[in-house]
Design an enzyme around this catalytic site. Structure first.
Site, PDB file in Angstrom:
ATOM      1  N   CYS A  82       0.813  -1.218   0.000  1.00  0.00           N
ATOM      2  CA  CYS A  82       0.000   0.000   0.000  1.00  0.00           C
ATOM      3  C   CYS A  82       0.847   1.268   0.000  1.00  0.00           C
ATOM      4  O   CYS A  82       0.333   2.361  -0.251  1.00  0.00           O
ATOM      5  CB  CYS A  82      -0.940  -0.004   1.196  1.00  0.00           C
ATOM      6  SG  CYS A  82      -2.083  -1.413   1.196  1.00  0.00           S
ATOM      7  N   ILE A 123      -2.723 -29.036   1.083  1.00  0.00           N
ATOM      8  CA  ILE A 123      -2.384 -27.768   0.435  1.00  0.00           C
ATOM      9  C   ILE A 123      -3.380 -26.694   0.885  1.00  0.00           C
ATOM     10  O   ILE A 123      -4.590 -26.871   0.783  1.00  0.00           O
ATOM     11  CB  ILE A 123      -2.395 -27.876  -1.097  1.00  0.00           C
ATOM     12  CG1 ILE A 123      -1.413 -28.968  -1.566  1.00  0.00           C
ATOM     13  CG2 ILE A 123      -2.035 -26.543  -1.736  1.00  0.00           C
ATOM     14  CD1 ILE A 123      -1.392 -29.170  -3.063  1.00  0.00           C
ATOM     15  N   LYS A 136     -23.815  13.640  20.059  1.00  0.00           N
ATOM     16  CA  LYS A 136     -24.463  12.672  19.170  1.00  0.00           C
ATOM     17  C   LYS A 136     -23.489  12.432  18.017  1.00  0.00           C
ATOM     18  O   LYS A 136     -23.401  13.218  17.084  1.00  0.00           O
ATOM     19  CB  LYS A 136     -25.790  13.209  18.642  1.00  0.00           C
ATOM     20  CG  LYS A 136     -26.853  13.411  19.719  1.00  0.00           C
ATOM     21  CD  LYS A 136     -28.110  14.010  19.108  1.00  0.00           C
ATOM     22  CE  LYS A 136     -29.174  14.258  20.153  1.00  0.00           C
ATOM     23  NZ  LYS A 136     -30.378  14.902  19.580  1.00  0.00           N
TER      24      LYS A 136
END
Length: 563
Positions: A42, A278, A434
């Site tokens: 990234c 696997i 809020k």
């Protein structure tokens, strides 16, 4: 026990480290095709742009450091070319010496990742055409930029890599155009939310050619000519293909393992393939979407790390299960942050869910505390039961916090009502009493209980123009004069009660304000006076952003580059 891991980076390297923590005696070998076993995928665009200055910062572990800490043998520049399931060996090609040899295993873990999608277009192998997936890709692009001094770039694709690279190339002074077939950037976002991103990238000089198809490339003395369907070609000094990734599953396919979506490797919830010895993890495997429970491909580092850990647990004799991915992601887009989790409204409806959404534009912290910035949230839920399906947020600050709360709520199986009860931290510099997440819950609760009805941007054009409905804008006269939706008359909220006689109770009222709050309050007044009222989702701010973007997207083709 000998465990061979094919591929490093997120899934493979995580599995190797976890396995060593569980089993000190196991022999662990990691075979990595590139020259880097563990690196920050990234961070690659930010090295190209110079934000990350030191190449060494991209490398999380070297073969030497990995061996010193975990006693895991890392072989870089070693490509696995075949799997012999009967003999339990893999064929390995040393890319430095040309030597080929067999490596035996008791358990095999495949973490090959995905390859940048390279469609079979004319000119796709040109020297000035790049992809960005590995450290080597990054170094190649940065070297080209430093040595050739390109002035323009075309990016084919507007996903994570395309947007991050667009920002970094713009910061270097290049003229950048993003071309892609879909008509909006960032597939995890709905078109209305993507409009906010379009505005931001255009404001920083990036040209958008959305809804256009690339048909090929021609090398010229000036660079690359990008051929487009039904449009004149674009000329650029360099081109980057960022149209997506394809699971790198050829080893699994040639070994006869079961495959899933788009040729991905099919695994169970223990990350086990159709061969019990696997395992497979990361971008190459098919997973289950946590919300829909349907098969999905989600190429993100977070899920790959978790899958690597789970596979290692099971190889070591445990019983760990992968419960699915919901695609939580976050992205820097110039001065904005864009984040998503779960399903978009588009994806939810495509999956057959009866989805609706609330849209709100709260401040990132208390409005009276200096420096507040507006963010836009879209929370998708299931009608009737209020099940949370997904969320998208675009804003400056506080976006990552809210998307993580919503991602956690979805993972915990919370519904809209539960959001109203979340006890979230509050202090004026960080939030409001809020919180925006609570507010989204209140809005969904009001809709689910029938306390209010809403109408959406897509409903606006369908409203009759024959006088059978009433359109009201409850903002102040000054706000109204600066811009308003066609057909809406101005009745400010604070004087609405004095003007009720001007409205006909027999006709439904459709109300708009700046953000959706004043129009909601107006609807509560009108409803209790006998009117049928509908509140506009998102408010005029959202309406203006989306409609402006639509006009710009439908305007003339980007002309910032030579054609």
């Amino acid at each position: 026990m000998k465990v061979v891991i094919v591929g490093g980076v997120a899934g493979g390297a995580t599995a190797a480290a976890r396995l060593r923590r569980l089993d000190e005696k196991a022999e662990i070998v990691v075979l990595e095709r590139s020259g880097f076993v563990s690196y920050a995928n990234c961070g690659l665009p930010y090295y190209i742009g110079g934000v990350i200055e030191d190449q060494a910062e991209l490398t999380l572990q070297t073969p030497e450091s990995f061996y010193a800490r975990f006693r895991v043998r890392i072989k870089v520049h070693h490509e696995v070319t075949a799997i012999d399931r009967t003999a339990k060996t893999v064929t390995v090609h040393n890319l430095e010496t040309g030597e080929t040899f067999a490596e035996s295993y008791d358990k095999l873990l495949l973490a090959p990742g995905a390859q940048p999608t390279r469609p079979p277009l004319p000119g796709v192998e040109l020297d000035r055409l790049f992809t960005l997936r590995t450290v080597e890709d990054t170094l190649r692009i940065r070297r080209f930029v430093e040595e050739q001094h390109p002035r323009s770039a075309v990016l084919a694709g507007g996903g994570f890599i395309g947007l991050e690279l667009a920002e970094n190339l713009r910061e270097l002074g290049l003229d950048v155009t993003i071309i892609q077939r879909p008509k909006h950037l960032m597939n995890p976002f709905d078109p209305d939310m993507a409009a906010l991103l379009h505005t931001e990238v255009r404001a920083h000089g990036v040209h958008l050619a959305l809804g256009h198809t690339v048909e090929g490339f021609i090398g010229t003395e000036k660079g690359v000519q990008v051929l487009l369907k039904d449009e004149a070609p674009l000329q650029a000094d360099m081109v980057v293909l960022a149209i997506g990734v394809t699971p790198d599953s050829h080893l699994a396919a040639e070994a006869g393992l079961d495959l899933g979506l788009k040729g991905s490797i099919l695994v169970n919830d223990r990350m086990q393939t159709s061969d019990p010895d696997i395992y497979a993890v990361g971008d190459a495997v098919q997973v289950r979407h946590f919300v829909t429970k349907q098969p999905a491909l989600i190429a993100l580092a977070g899920p790959a790390n978790k899958q690597g850990r789970i596979a290692a647990d099971n190889i070591a004799g445990g019983d760990s299960r992968y419960k699915g991915a919901q695609g939580s992601s976050v992205l820097k887009v110039f001065g904005l942050t864009a984040a998503a989790t779960g399903l978009s409204e588009t994806a939810a409806r495509k999956a057959g869910l009866d989805a609706d959404a609330v849209i709100l534009s709260p401040m990132n912290h208390a409005g009276y505390y200096p420096g507040g910035r507006v963010m836009t949230l879209k929370v998708v839920y299931e009608r009737g039961i209020g099940r949370l399906l997904g969320a998208q947020i675009v804003g400056a600050e506080g976006v990552d916090k809210r998307i993580d709360v919503l991602a956690t709520a979805i993972r915990a199986g919370m519904n809209a009502y539960d959001l109203t009860e979340l006890d979230l931290a509050y202090a004026p510099p960080y939030s409001s009493a809020k919180d925006p997440v609570n507010m989204a819950g209140y809005m969904m609760e009001n809709l689910l209980t029938g306390r209010v009805q809403q109408f959406r941007l897509e409903d606006l054009d369908a409203l009759p123009r024959d006088g059978s409905v009433q359109r009201v804008d409850t903002r102040t006269p000054g706000e109204y004069r600066r811009g308003h939706a066609d057909g809406f008359v101005n009745l400010p909220l604070d004087t609405l009660r004095e003007h009720l006689a001007e409205l006909d109770p027999a006709k439904p009222v459709y109300v708009m304000c700046q953000s959706g709050l004043r129009s909601y309050l107006a609807c509560r007044i009108l409803t209790q006076h006998g009117f049928t009222c509908h509140n506009f989702a998102g408010g005029y701010r959202f309406y203006e952003a989306v409609t402006t973007d639509r006009r710009q997207s439908e305007a003339a083709f980007p002309c910032g580059m030579d054609k």
